[in-house]
Design a protein around this motif. Structure first.
Motif, PDB file in Angstrom:
ATOM      1  N   ARG A 137     -35.258  19.120  -0.979  1.00 28.21           N
ATOM      2  CA  ARG A 137     -36.428  19.320  -0.130  1.00 28.21           C
ATOM      3  C   ARG A 137     -36.206  20.574   0.720  1.00 28.21           C
ATOM      4  O   ARG A 137     -35.072  20.919   1.071  1.00 28.21           O
ATOM      5  CB  ARG A 137     -36.657  18.123   0.807  1.00 28.21           C
ATOM      6  N   THR A 165     -44.254  22.992  11.064  1.00 26.50           N
ATOM      7  CA  THR A 165     -43.335  22.903   9.938  1.00 26.50           C
ATOM      8  C   THR A 165     -44.093  22.542   8.665  1.00 26.50           C
ATOM      9  O   THR A 165     -45.119  21.864   8.694  1.00 26.50           O
ATOM     10  CB  THR A 165     -42.233  21.848  10.177  1.00 26.50           C
ATOM     11  N   THR A 180     -37.682  22.601   4.302  1.00 26.57           N
ATOM     12  CA  THR A 180     -38.485  22.557   5.530  1.00 26.57           C
ATOM     13  C   THR A 180     -38.652  23.977   6.048  1.00 26.57           C
ATOM     14  O   THR A 180     -37.679  24.621   6.449  1.00 26.57           O
ATOM     15  CB  THR A 180     -37.820  21.688   6.609  1.00 26.57           C
ATOM     16  N   GLU A 205     -43.233  20.868   4.982  1.00 24.54           N
ATOM     17  CA  GLU A 205     -42.232  20.142   4.192  1.00 24.54           C
ATOM     18  C   GLU A 205     -42.576  20.270   2.714  1.00 24.54           C
ATOM     19  O   GLU A 205     -43.725  20.047   2.303  1.00 24.54           O
ATOM     20  CB  GLU A 205     -42.207  18.668   4.584  1.00 24.54           C
TER      21      GLU A 205
END
Length: 376
Positions: A223, A233, A225, A235
């Motif tokens: 993942r 942010t 960010t 994701e």
């Protein structure tokens, strides 16, 4: 509108969100004759604009400024240190996303409504307008407050045209602006040093002769960010099985700090937002290219894909996030991830053409961090 003016600080990006839950925010504008204009701020309906205004107030930005435009019976405008309509706080404030809950408040067009001024390009940062008649708001402006006291003081201002040549005498002076929380004036403004407004810059020395070796762990879900300068942010779930070389490349560059302080340099609403070039021109890269990994992932809203030239095997560091379905990209560009939260941050980006020499800097990435989710 975002130009710096001597004596006032500027910032490279809008402030991080810092409003407190459950607090009713307001403002008190003290004029040079001692009178006060009170404003109820719409922290629930327009939180980003209220946050921006509160930040600037607490930084002392509005103290000693003037109402540089006065159209009697129509509107008054303030918040420009240059007094001619060209000054600002140094950044571009994104549009406020409109939802069913706040649409009526944001569309308000009545006497005493406070809204953010936007120039012809859509840029804004510090200038605000108070309506003195119905129907006087600028199209596309975001309402973020309502005058609750002292409106009569604004009607008494002498006319002033900031576009006049030479500039007319100084407009009505603002001695200070203070924030109220639940009706109580908070602490006085704190001056902000020039050092605090110095923007971060990409490290242009980062370059490699060849792509990184494949270093992804088996059966690990990767993942990313993306943390934006000024807050917000994004994701992203990376497609390590569909495009392992692209994910490996993105992970490598992120962990090397390559994307730190880099901007989204090309933004076309309805199509995509492109970033990953430290030069901000659309021509920069990490010094190498990687081969295509075309797959069956459709280019729909939120998909992360790799930019390239006419050569299918020319991707390097530049990537883009898709706004709306772009089927013509399917099988032609390598999709290697998907936004799983924070798409509203991308939606708030203002359009930008990197070939326009007058375009302000694009939204800036503070950092991209990589997390690994091991199988259970």
């Amino acid at each position: 509108m975002t130009g710096a003016v001597a004596g006032k600080p500027t910032w490279h990006a809008p402030p991080a969100f810092a409003l407190s839950d459950g607090v009713d925010y307001g403002a008190q504008i003290t004029l040079d004759d001692g009178s006060v204009v009170s404003i109820d701020l719409f922290e629930l309906q327009a939180p980003e604009h209220v946050n921006n205004f509160v930040f600037l107030v607490r930084a002392g930005f509005y103290d000693e400024l003037t109402f540089h435009e006065v159209l009697p019976g129509v509107r008054v405008r303030a918040g420009d240190p240059a007094t001619d309509g060209s000054g600002g706080a140094g950044y571009v404030l994104p549009d406020e996303p409109v939802t069913a809950d706040n649409e009526s408040a944001l569309a308000a067009d009545s006497v005493g409504v406070v809204s953010m001024w936007r120039d012809e390009s859509g840029a804004s940062s510090s200038q605000f307008v108070i309506a003195l008649s119905e129907g006087s708001l600028i199209e596309g402006a975001t309402a973020f407050g309502q005058v609750t006291g002292g409106l009569e003081q604004l009607y008494a201002f002498n006319p002033r045209d900031p576009a006049a040549i030479p500039l007319p005498v100084t407009g009505p002076k603002i001695v200070s602006v203070r924030v109220t929380e639940n009706g109580v004036v908070t602490e006085a403004a704190q001056p902000v040093s020039a050092q605090e407004s110095t923007p971060p810059v990409p490290d242009l020395s980062l370059s490699w002769d060849s792509p990184p070796d494949l270093a992804l762990e088996d059966e690990v879900d990767y993942r990313a960010t993306i943390t934006m300068v000024g807050g917000g942010t994004i994701e992203i779930d990376l497609f390590e099985e569909l495009a392992p070389q692209h994910v490996n490349n993105f992970v490598f560059l992120a962990r090397e700090g390559y994307y730190d302080a880099v901007t989204f340099h090309r933004i076309i609403h309805g199509f995509m937002a492109q970033g990953g070039d430290p030069t901000g021109s659309g021509s920069g890269g990490p010094g190498y290219t990687i081969d295509a990994e075309f797959n069956d992932t459709p280019h729909v809203r939120g998909v992360l894909s790799m930019a390239r030239t006419a050569d299918p095997n020319s991707a390097g560091s530049q990537f883009f996030i898709v706004y709306d379905t772009a089927a013509h990209l399917d099988g032609q560009y390598t999709a290697f991830g998907e936004v799983i939260s924070g798409m509203e941050v991308v939606d708030a980006f203002l359009e930008r053409d990197p070939l326009d020499p007058t375009a302000p800097p694009g939204p800036q990435i503070a950092s991209i961090t990589i997390s690994e989710i091991a199988p259970e």
